[in-house]
Write a protein that holds these residues in place. Structure first.
Motif, PDB file in Angstrom:
ATOM      1  N   ARG A  29       1.316  -0.950   0.321  1.00 13.17           N
ATOM      2  CA  ARG A  29       0.051   0.268   0.061  1.00 13.17           C
ATOM      3  C   ARG A  29       0.899   1.325   0.331  1.00 13.17           C
ATOM      4  O   ARG A  29       1.842   1.464   0.743  1.00 13.17           O
ATOM      5  CB  ARG A  29      -0.936  -0.392   0.971  1.00 13.17           C
ATOM      6  N   VAL A  30       0.809   2.159  -0.392  1.00 12.00           N
ATOM      7  CA  VAL A  30       0.972   3.840  -0.824  1.00 12.00           C
ATOM      8  C   VAL A  30       0.839   4.631   0.480  1.00 12.00           C
ATOM      9  O   VAL A  30       0.086   4.486   1.093  1.00 12.00           O
ATOM     10  CB  VAL A  30       1.219   4.236  -2.185  1.00 12.00           C
ATOM     11  N   ALA A  32       0.960   8.018   1.533  1.00  8.54           N
ATOM     12  CA  ALA A  32       1.016   9.385   1.012  1.00  8.54           C
ATOM     13  C   ALA A  32       0.785   9.968   2.257  1.00  8.54           C
ATOM     14  O   ALA A  32       1.884  10.511   2.891  1.00  8.54           O
ATOM     15  CB  ALA A  32       0.358  10.142   0.148  1.00  8.54           C
ATOM     16  N   GLY A  33       0.170  11.104   2.731  1.00  5.41           N
ATOM     17  CA  GLY A  33       0.056  11.769   3.570  1.00  5.41           C
ATOM     18  C   GLY A  33      -0.284  11.024   5.143  1.00  5.41           C
ATOM     19  O   GLY A  33       0.077  11.341   6.433  1.00  5.41           O
ATOM     20  N   GLY A  34      -0.528   9.677   5.387  1.00  2.00           N
ATOM     21  CA  GLY A  34      -1.165   9.474   5.859  1.00  2.00           C
ATOM     22  C   GLY A  34      -2.554   9.699   6.855  1.00  2.00           C
ATOM     23  O   GLY A  34      -2.753   8.315   8.134  1.00  2.00           O
ATOM     24  N   GLN A  35      -2.962  10.279   6.364  1.00  2.00           N
ATOM     25  CA  GLN A  35      -3.987  10.924   7.243  1.00  2.00           C
ATOM     26  C   GLN A  35      -5.799   9.699   6.817  1.00  2.00           C
ATOM     27  O   GLN A  35      -6.228   9.984   7.959  1.00  2.00           O
ATOM     28  CB  GLN A  35      -4.582  12.067   6.740  1.00  2.00           C
ATOM     29  N   SER A  36      -5.629   9.261   5.838  1.00  2.12           N
ATOM     30  CA  SER A  36      -7.051   8.065   5.959  1.00  2.12           C
ATOM     31  C   SER A  36      -5.845   7.009   6.283  1.00  2.12           C
ATOM     32  O   SER A  36      -6.981   6.416   6.697  1.00  2.12           O
ATOM     33  CB  SER A  36      -7.498   8.573   4.677  1.00  2.12           C
ATOM     34  N   LEU A  37      -5.224   6.680   5.769  1.00  4.61           N
ATOM     35  CA  LEU A  37      -3.984   5.226   5.707  1.00  4.61           C
ATOM     36  C   LEU A  37      -3.978   4.410   7.159  1.00  4.61           C
ATOM     37  O   LEU A  37      -4.401   3.925   7.985  1.00  4.61           O
ATOM     38  CB  LEU A  37      -3.364   4.946   4.654  1.00  4.61           C
ATOM     39  N   HIS A  78      -3.171  19.261   0.834  1.00  6.66           N
ATOM     40  CA  HIS A  78      -3.622  20.437   0.517  1.00  6.66           C
ATOM     41  C   HIS A  78      -3.267  22.177   1.505  1.00  6.66           C
ATOM     42  O   HIS A  78      -3.512  22.624   0.405  1.00  6.66           O
ATOM     43  CB  HIS A  78      -4.679  20.091   1.936  1.00  6.66           C
ATOM     44  N   GLY A 110      -2.551  15.799   4.847  1.00  2.00           N
ATOM     45  CA  GLY A 110      -2.656  14.658   3.712  1.00  2.00           C
ATOM     46  C   GLY A 110      -2.496  15.578   2.450  1.00  2.00           C
ATOM     47  O   GLY A 110      -2.062  16.628   2.107  1.00  2.00           O
ATOM     48  N   THR A 111      -2.533  14.512   0.943  1.00  2.27           N
ATOM     49  CA  THR A 111      -1.928  14.774   0.041  1.00  2.27           C
ATOM     50  C   THR A 111      -3.153  15.082  -1.584  1.00  2.27           C
ATOM     51  O   THR A 111      -4.038  14.305  -1.282  1.00  2.27           O
ATOM     52  CB  THR A 111      -0.613  13.968  -0.566  1.00  2.27           C
ATOM     53  N   ALA A 123     -15.742  13.794  -1.072  1.00  2.00           N
ATOM     54  CA  ALA A 123     -14.514  14.261  -0.720  1.00  2.00           C
ATOM     55  C   ALA A 123     -14.574  14.930  -1.613  1.00  2.00           C
ATOM     56  O   ALA A 123     -15.726  15.226  -2.765  1.00  2.00           O
ATOM     57  CB  ALA A 123     -13.225  13.586  -0.898  1.00  2.00           C
ATOM     58  N   GLU A 124     -13.978  16.456  -1.592  1.00  2.00           N
ATOM     59  CA  GLU A 124     -13.778  17.882  -2.290  1.00  2.00           C
ATOM     60  C   GLU A 124     -13.290  17.502  -3.508  1.00  2.00           C
ATOM     61  O   GLU A 124     -13.286  18.201  -4.466  1.00  2.00           O
ATOM     62  CB  GLU A 124     -13.446  18.523  -1.211  1.00  2.00           C
ATOM     63  N   LEU A 167      -0.256   6.624  -8.657  1.00  2.00           N
ATOM     64  CA  LEU A 167      -0.546   8.095  -8.791  1.00  2.00           C
ATOM     65  C   LEU A 167       0.556   9.557  -8.514  1.00  2.00           C
ATOM     66  O   LEU A 167       0.772   9.649  -7.865  1.00  2.00           O
ATOM     67  CB  LEU A 167      -2.150   8.216  -8.964  1.00  2.00           C
ATOM     68  N   TYR A 193     -16.619  15.734   6.396  1.00  2.05           N
ATOM     69  CA  TYR A 193     -17.267  15.712   5.116  1.00  2.05           C
ATOM     70  C   TYR A 193     -18.356  15.482   4.872  1.00  2.05           C
ATOM     71  O   TYR A 193     -19.237  15.978   5.328  1.00  2.05           O
ATOM     72  CB  TYR A 193     -16.890  13.911   4.940  1.00  2.05           C
TER      73      TYR A 193
HETATM   74  C1  LIG Z   1     -10.751  13.406  11.057  1.00  2.00           C
HETATM   75  C2  LIG Z   1     -10.659  13.859   9.753  1.00  2.00           C
HETATM   76  C3  LIG Z   1     -11.502  14.594   8.289  1.00  2.00           C
HETATM   77  C4  LIG Z   1     -11.662  14.165   6.810  1.00  2.00           C
HETATM   78  N1  LIG Z   1     -12.146  15.335   6.739  1.00  2.00           N
HETATM   79  C5  LIG Z   1     -11.796  15.710   5.511  1.00  2.00           C
HETATM   80  C6  LIG Z   1     -12.380  15.899   4.384  1.00  2.00           C
HETATM   81  O1  LIG Z   1     -13.615  16.787   4.926  1.00  2.00           O
HETATM   82  N2  LIG Z   1     -12.834  16.030   2.826  1.00  2.00           N
HETATM   83  C7  LIG Z   1     -11.390  15.193   2.115  1.00  2.00           C
HETATM   84  O2  LIG Z   1     -11.880  15.580   1.240  1.00  2.00           O
HETATM   85  N3  LIG Z   1     -10.969  14.528   3.014  1.00  2.00           N
HETATM   86  C8  LIG Z   1     -10.789  14.575   4.067  1.00  2.00           C
HETATM   87  N4  LIG Z   1      -9.987  13.673   4.945  1.00  2.00           N
HETATM   88  C9  LIG Z   1      -9.105  12.739   4.378  1.00  2.00           C
HETATM   89  C10 LIG Z   1      -8.167  13.676   3.960  1.00  2.00           C
HETATM   90  O3  LIG Z   1      -7.637  15.103   3.206  1.00  2.00           O
HETATM   91  C11 LIG Z   1      -6.562  12.982   3.754  1.00  2.00           C
HETATM   92  O4  LIG Z   1      -5.382  13.580   3.325  1.00  2.00           O
HETATM   93  C12 LIG Z   1      -7.020  11.951   2.622  1.00  2.00           C
HETATM   94  O5  LIG Z   1      -8.255  11.565   2.145  1.00  2.00           O
HETATM   95  C13 LIG Z   1      -5.801  11.069   2.264  1.00  2.00           C
HETATM   96  O6  LIG Z   1      -4.727  11.868   1.706  1.00  2.00           O
HETATM   97  P1  LIG Z   1      -3.663  11.589   2.327  1.00  2.00           P
HETATM   98  O7  LIG Z   1      -2.423  12.000   1.554  1.00  2.00           O
HETATM   99  O8  LIG Z   1      -3.352  11.369   3.326  1.00  2.00           O
HETATM  100  O9  LIG Z   1      -2.902   9.858   2.357  1.00  2.00           O
HETATM  101  P2  LIG Z   1      -3.226   8.382   2.622  1.00  2.00           P
HETATM  102  O10 LIG Z   1      -4.130   8.229   4.182  1.00  2.00           O
HETATM  103  O11 LIG Z   1      -2.105   8.352   2.434  1.00  2.00           O
HETATM  104  O12 LIG Z   1      -3.808   7.308   1.493  1.00  2.00           O
HETATM  105  C14 LIG Z   1      -5.085   7.379   1.599  1.00  2.00           C
HETATM  106  C15 LIG Z   1      -4.977   5.428   0.182  1.00  2.00           C
HETATM  107  O13 LIG Z   1      -4.545   6.564  -1.552  1.00  2.00           O
HETATM  108  C16 LIG Z   1      -3.423   5.672  -1.553  1.00  2.00           C
HETATM  109  N5  LIG Z   1      -2.438   6.862  -1.903  1.00  2.00           N
HETATM  110  C17 LIG Z   1      -2.097   8.158  -1.645  1.00  2.00           C
HETATM  111  N6  LIG Z   1      -0.936   8.242  -2.637  1.00  2.00           N
HETATM  112  C18 LIG Z   1      -0.982   7.515  -3.391  1.00  2.00           C
HETATM  113  C19 LIG Z   1      -0.351   7.586  -4.882  1.00  2.00           C
HETATM  114  N7  LIG Z   1       0.352   8.668  -4.974  1.00  2.00           N
HETATM  115  N8  LIG Z   1      -0.841   6.658  -5.669  1.00  2.00           N
HETATM  116  C20 LIG Z   1      -1.480   5.443  -5.572  1.00  2.00           C
HETATM  117  N9  LIG Z   1      -2.128   5.470  -4.378  1.00  2.00           N
HETATM  118  C21 LIG Z   1      -2.019   6.276  -2.937  1.00  2.00           C
HETATM  119  C22 LIG Z   1      -2.419   4.717  -0.134  1.00  2.00           C
HETATM  120  O14 LIG Z   1      -2.605   3.440  -0.454  1.00  2.00           O
HETATM  121  C23 LIG Z   1      -4.257   4.391   0.415  1.00  2.00           C
HETATM  122  O15 LIG Z   1      -5.058   3.644   0.250  1.00  2.00           O
HETATM  123  C24 LIG Z   1     -10.349  13.503   6.535  1.00  2.00           C
HETATM  124  C25 LIG Z   1      -8.901  12.770   7.193  1.00  2.00           C
HETATM  125  C26 LIG Z   1      -9.227  12.574   8.804  1.00  2.00           C
HETATM  126  C27 LIG Z   1      -9.093  11.478   9.666  1.00  2.00           C
END
Ligand SMILES: Cc1cc2nc3c(=O)[nH]c(=O)nc-3n(C[C@H](O)[C@H](O)[C@H](O)COP(=O)(O)OP(=O)(O)OC[C@H]3O[C@@H](n4cnc5c(N)ncnc54)[C@H](O)[C@@H]3O)c2cc1C
Length: 265
Positions: A29-30, A32-37, A78, A110-111, A123-124, A167, A193
């Motif tokens: 699993r990739v 990135a920002g880890g905020q969802s993963l 973001h 988050g990215t 998501a936006e 991506l 969300y």
């Molecule tokens: C409390 C809370 C509230 C939130 N509210 C919102 C909201 O209102 N709106 C919104 O849009 N988001 C929201 N988020 C999510 C936030 O925007 C995350 O940053 C985003 O969803 C995932 O981005 P990330 O960089 O953290 O990805 P990660 O958590 O690192 O990864 C998310 C997923 O994408 C995959 N991935 C990541 N980068 C790549 C890449 N380059 N290529 C292929 N796969 C990839 C990962 O493997 C994983 O499956 C919220 C999160 C939290 C914790």
């Protein structure tokens, strides 16, 4: 709960990341920002054997303007989109949308790529990519391929990305002269969300509106007038969720679209 055990790799280039993703396929699993993963790992919703941390790959970062498009790197945070004068100037829809994403701490990490790869239907940024006709750049073992936003979002948390692919960026066409954008969302609290959201781009005679939070993916509606868009909203098929019934969501989509499209006048 704590995350299950996983191996961790931090490649320095796209080629290295692709080699790891290709080797481990569905076990990788990739990160990135880890905020969802990371929450997904901690809740044991996901249990990959290998995390491929892409944060050191500098070619995935940044925002670039060319003669034809704005290229947003997958690792653009973001907060970078929120503060970028180039985004405010060329992609005001994205600038308007980002402050609605979560809270500053999450926007700091988050990215753009993480949000689009995750494909949360509420998501936006996926909705902005759809409304603005962006193209996603995907790298894989055989090289790069490009997928239009309309073909990228396949369903609930599902995209055109295949195992072994990364991506890399998205390319947004520079807006044509006279084209404008407007954005709005309804959420229980700012930063949650969206229950329902609307990302609109165009002129009063050539409009594309992406609705989000109303189905399993963002849905684009196109028409040559505001009334044309409003008359097509009944074709959306929202599903009931924790926030509202399907009927309420449809009603909210109509009300919100009316308000957002009025901003384009
Ligand atoms: C409390 C809370 C509230 C939130 N509210 C919102 C909201 O209102 N709106 C919104 O849009 N988001 C929201 N988020 C999510 C936030 O925007 C995350 O940053 C985003 O969803 C995932 O981005 P990330 O960089 O953290 O990805 P990660 O958590 O690192 O990864 C998310 C997923 O994408 C995959 N991935 C990541 N980068 C790549 C890449 N380059 N290529 C292929 N796969 C990839 C990962 O493997 C994983 O499956 C919220 C999160 C939290 C914790």
């Amino acid at each position: 709960m704590k995350a299950p055990r996983f191996a961790y790799a931090r490649p320095a280039s796209v080629a290295e990341a692709l080699a790891l993703l290709d080797k481990h396929r569905d076990d990788a699993r990739v990160l990135a920002g880890g905020q969802s993963l990371v929450p997904m790992l901690n809740f044991r919703v996901a249990a990959p054997k290998v995390l491929v941390d892409i944060n050191r790959i500098s070619t995935l970062s940044g925002i670039k303007i060319t003669k034809t498009h704005v290229r947003i790197g997958a690792l653009a945070r973001h907060v970078e989109l929120e503060r970028s004068p180039e985004i405010a100037r060329h992609l005001p829809l994205v600038a308007a949308a980002v402050p609605h994403i979560a809270h500053p701490a999450i926007r700091n990490r988050g990215t753009f790529g993480g949000s689009c790869a995750l494909a949360d239907p509420a998501a936006e940024l996926p909705a902005c990519a759809l409304a603005l006709g962006a193209t996603f750049v995907i790298a894989g073992k055989k090289g790069e391929r490009r997928v239009a936003a309309g073909d990228f979002f396949k369903g609930l948390y599902a995209t055109a990305l295949k195992a072994g692919e990364l991506l890399v960026a998205a390319e947004f066409p520079l807006p044509k002269s006279g084209y404008r954008s407007a954005f709005g969302e309804l959420a229980r609290r700012h930063g949650d969300y969206a229950m329902v959201g609307v990302a609109a781009h165009g002129t009063r005679k050539d409009l594309r509106v992406a609705f989000f939070g109303v189905g399993d993916r963002p849905e684009a509606v196109e028409a040559d007038s505001v009334d044309g868009i409003l008359s097509k909203i009944g074709g959306l098929e929202p599903r009931a969720d924790l926030h509202a019934s399907a009927e309420t969501k449809l009603h909210l989509a109509k009300v919100l679209a009316g308000r957002v499209l009025a901003q384009l006048q």
